[in-house]
Design a protein around this motif. Structure first.
Motif, PDB file in Angstrom:
ATOM      1  N   LYS A 135       0.806  -1.234   0.000  1.00  0.00           N
ATOM      2  CA  LYS A 135       0.000   0.000   0.000  1.00  0.00           C
ATOM      3  C   LYS A 135       0.835   1.278   0.000  1.00  0.00           C
ATOM      4  O   LYS A 135       0.387   2.318  -0.477  1.00  0.00           O
ATOM      5  CB  LYS A 135      -0.962   0.003   1.189  1.00  0.00           C
ATOM      6  N   ASP A 136       2.044   1.221   0.561  1.00  0.00           N
ATOM      7  CA  ASP A 136       2.918   2.390   0.511  1.00  0.00           C
ATOM      8  C   ASP A 136       4.371   1.932   0.510  1.00  0.00           C
ATOM      9  O   ASP A 136       4.664   0.737   0.558  1.00  0.00           O
ATOM     10  CB  ASP A 136       2.636   3.357   1.667  1.00  0.00           C
ATOM     11  N   PHE A 137       5.268   2.889   0.417  1.00  0.00           N
ATOM     12  CA  PHE A 137       6.692   2.592   0.286  1.00  0.00           C
ATOM     13  C   PHE A 137       7.208   1.805   1.486  1.00  0.00           C
ATOM     14  O   PHE A 137       7.885   0.777   1.332  1.00  0.00           O
ATOM     15  CB  PHE A 137       7.459   3.913   0.142  1.00  0.00           C
ATOM     16  N   LEU A 138       6.878   2.271   2.702  1.00  0.00           N
ATOM     17  CA  LEU A 138       7.399   1.628   3.898  1.00  0.00           C
ATOM     18  C   LEU A 138       6.914   0.188   4.031  1.00  0.00           C
ATOM     19  O   LEU A 138       7.712  -0.722   4.307  1.00  0.00           O
ATOM     20  CB  LEU A 138       7.001   2.420   5.152  1.00  0.00           C
ATOM     21  N   SER A 139       5.627  -0.045   3.853  1.00  0.00           N
ATOM     22  CA  SER A 139       5.106  -1.409   3.982  1.00  0.00           C
ATOM     23  C   SER A 139       5.706  -2.318   2.924  1.00  0.00           C
ATOM     24  O   SER A 139       5.895  -3.519   3.150  1.00  0.00           O
ATOM     25  CB  SER A 139       3.581  -1.425   3.910  1.00  0.00           C
ATOM     26  N   THR A 140       6.052  -1.763   1.752  1.00  0.00           N
ATOM     27  CA  THR A 140       6.718  -2.535   0.704  1.00  0.00           C
ATOM     28  C   THR A 140       8.124  -2.931   1.140  1.00  0.00           C
ATOM     29  O   THR A 140       8.542  -4.077   0.979  1.00  0.00           O
ATOM     30  CB  THR A 140       6.781  -1.735  -0.606  1.00  0.00           C
ATOM     31  N   LEU A 141       8.858  -1.968   1.710  1.00  0.00           N
ATOM     32  CA  LEU A 141      10.202  -2.271   2.204  1.00  0.00           C
ATOM     33  C   LEU A 141      10.166  -3.372   3.262  1.00  0.00           C
ATOM     34  O   LEU A 141      10.993  -4.295   3.245  1.00  0.00           O
ATOM     35  CB  LEU A 141      10.846  -1.022   2.817  1.00  0.00           C
ATOM     36  N   ILE A 142       9.211  -3.284   4.177  1.00  0.00           N
ATOM     37  CA  ILE A 142       9.137  -4.254   5.275  1.00  0.00           C
ATOM     38  C   ILE A 142       8.755  -5.633   4.752  1.00  0.00           C
ATOM     39  O   ILE A 142       9.313  -6.649   5.193  1.00  0.00           O
ATOM     40  CB  ILE A 142       8.132  -3.786   6.349  1.00  0.00           C
ATOM     41  N   TYR A 143       7.835  -5.688   3.816  1.00  0.00           N
ATOM     42  CA  TYR A 143       7.455  -6.966   3.204  1.00  0.00           C
ATOM     43  C   TYR A 143       8.673  -7.650   2.590  1.00  0.00           C
ATOM     44  O   TYR A 143       8.961  -8.818   2.859  1.00  0.00           O
ATOM     45  CB  TYR A 143       6.374  -6.706   2.145  1.00  0.00           C
ATOM     46  N   HIS A 144       9.430  -6.927   1.769  1.00  0.00           N
ATOM     47  CA  HIS A 144      10.603  -7.516   1.139  1.00  0.00           C
ATOM     48  C   HIS A 144      11.703  -7.796   2.154  1.00  0.00           C
ATOM     49  O   HIS A 144      12.438  -8.778   2.017  1.00  0.00           O
ATOM     50  CB  HIS A 144      11.106  -6.609   0.016  1.00  0.00           C
TER      51      HIS A 144
END
Length: 339
Positions: free
Chosen positions: A215-224
């Motif tokens: 949904k946003d940049f931070l949640s993408t970083l954490i997922y990866h």
């Protein structure tokens, strides 16, 4: 004095991932060599073999026929002729020769994959390990996870300096892609694809060249970051360089410039951005990462996300399984991050 204490502490600090699982039951993967069955097939028996391959390899084989070599459908009456034409092509015969040189003996990789899935089974004991199928992808797929099976496209790991790799058209296979087409990356890339396929939301995992944004940049970083931490947990004997597919210079650049990269993300107001184009620029592979110096590696967002997640994991009483199951935790994880 204090410097000595810091050095001693850093040397003696132990990661929660440093585990001795020697007492765990050994894993013996079921490995089928479809690449050899295909490339060494009896040309007078292709119709029968086609039926057998449909039965044995299902979706993988049908995708191979339809998408990878563009020969229609596996159930087409002309499939025997099309397979013969494909297998006797001079380019395919050259590729066959190179694949035999590199992968006739797969035992080294089998041993490493057994070890990696032993760790995976330790963390997820209720999960069955996949059947492994090595195959020829016509340079379309490093991995093909489906159902209870994990396909490995061996042609995508012939070697970054291999003649076949170097002769791939540069407009479709860029230099950074060719750099990653090396046997030393086979085990980590295979595990990475399995991890992403098993621990991503439905429709989220595509392939190793097309990573998902949340949904946003931070949640993408954490997922990866979580995916890469699990990769580290299952391949503890591999280096970060191998796991991220970086050169040593690129990894050194990441380590030396971590603060600068995070400061850039803050200054550009990217942390909570929902602009998928900007997010994917930091996640997907490339020669470098857009908005950063040319010396930066592509996909640096996965590395920053990993650094965030690793720090949070090591500083909190939480298991790897609990971490992976946590949702909506991106801001919490960020609060522990000190680049």
């Amino acid at each position: 004095f204090w410097c000595v204490l810091v050095v001693l502490f850093s040397c003696n600090s132990k990661s929660k991932l440093d585990l001795d699982i020697s007492n765990q039951e050994e894993i013996k993967l079921n490995i089928s060599r479809f690449d050899q069955e295909l490339l060494h097939a009896d040309l007078y028996n292709l119709k029968t073999l086609n039926k057998q391959w449909v039965e044995d390899y299902g979706m993988l084989y049908e995708s191979f026929i339809f998408q990878m070599i563009n020969s229609g459908h596996a159930h087409d009456p002309m499939i025997g002729y099309r397979l013969e034409k494909f297998l006797t092509d001079s380019t395919i015969l050259l590729i066959k020769k190179e694949m035999d040189k590199v992968y006739t003996d797969f035992s080294i990789y089998e041993k490493e994959l057994n070890a990696a899935f032993k760790y995976y089974h330790y963390y997820f004991p209720k999960t069955s390990v996949p059947k492994i199928v090595t195959f020829y992808s016509n340079f379309h797929a490093k991995a093909f996870p489906y159902s209870d099976t994990l396909g490995i496209g061996l042609d995508m790991y012939l070697g970054r300096n291999n003649t076949v790799t170097n002769n791939l058209p540069p407009d479709h296979y860029t230099q950074y892609m060719k750099q990653d087409m090396d046997p030393e990356l086979l085990v980590t890339e295979t595990m990475k694809n399995w991890i992403y396929s098993q621990h991503s939301k439905p429709q989220e995992y595509a392939n190793s060249l097309n990573f998902a944004a949340r949904k946003d940049f931070l949640s993408t970083l954490i997922y990866h970051g979580k995916m890469m931490l699990l990769l580290e947990a299952t391949t503890p004997n591999k280096s970060d360089k191998i796991r991220f597919g970086y050169t040593q210079n690129q990894l050194d650049w990441c380590i030396q410039n971590e603060k600068m990269v995070y400061r850039t993300l803050v200054e550009l107001k990217l942390i909570y951005s929902k602009d998928s184009r900007r997010i994917l620029a930091y996640i997907n592979p490339g020669m470098s990462t857009s908005g950063l110096p040319d010396a930066s590696p592509g996909g640096i967002g996965k590395w920053i996300g990993y650094r965030m997640v690793k720090q949070y994991f090591e500083e909190n009483e939480i298991t790897l399984q609990e971490l992976l199951n946590q949702e909506n935790d991106a801001r919490k994880i960020l609060s522990f991050y000190t680049p």
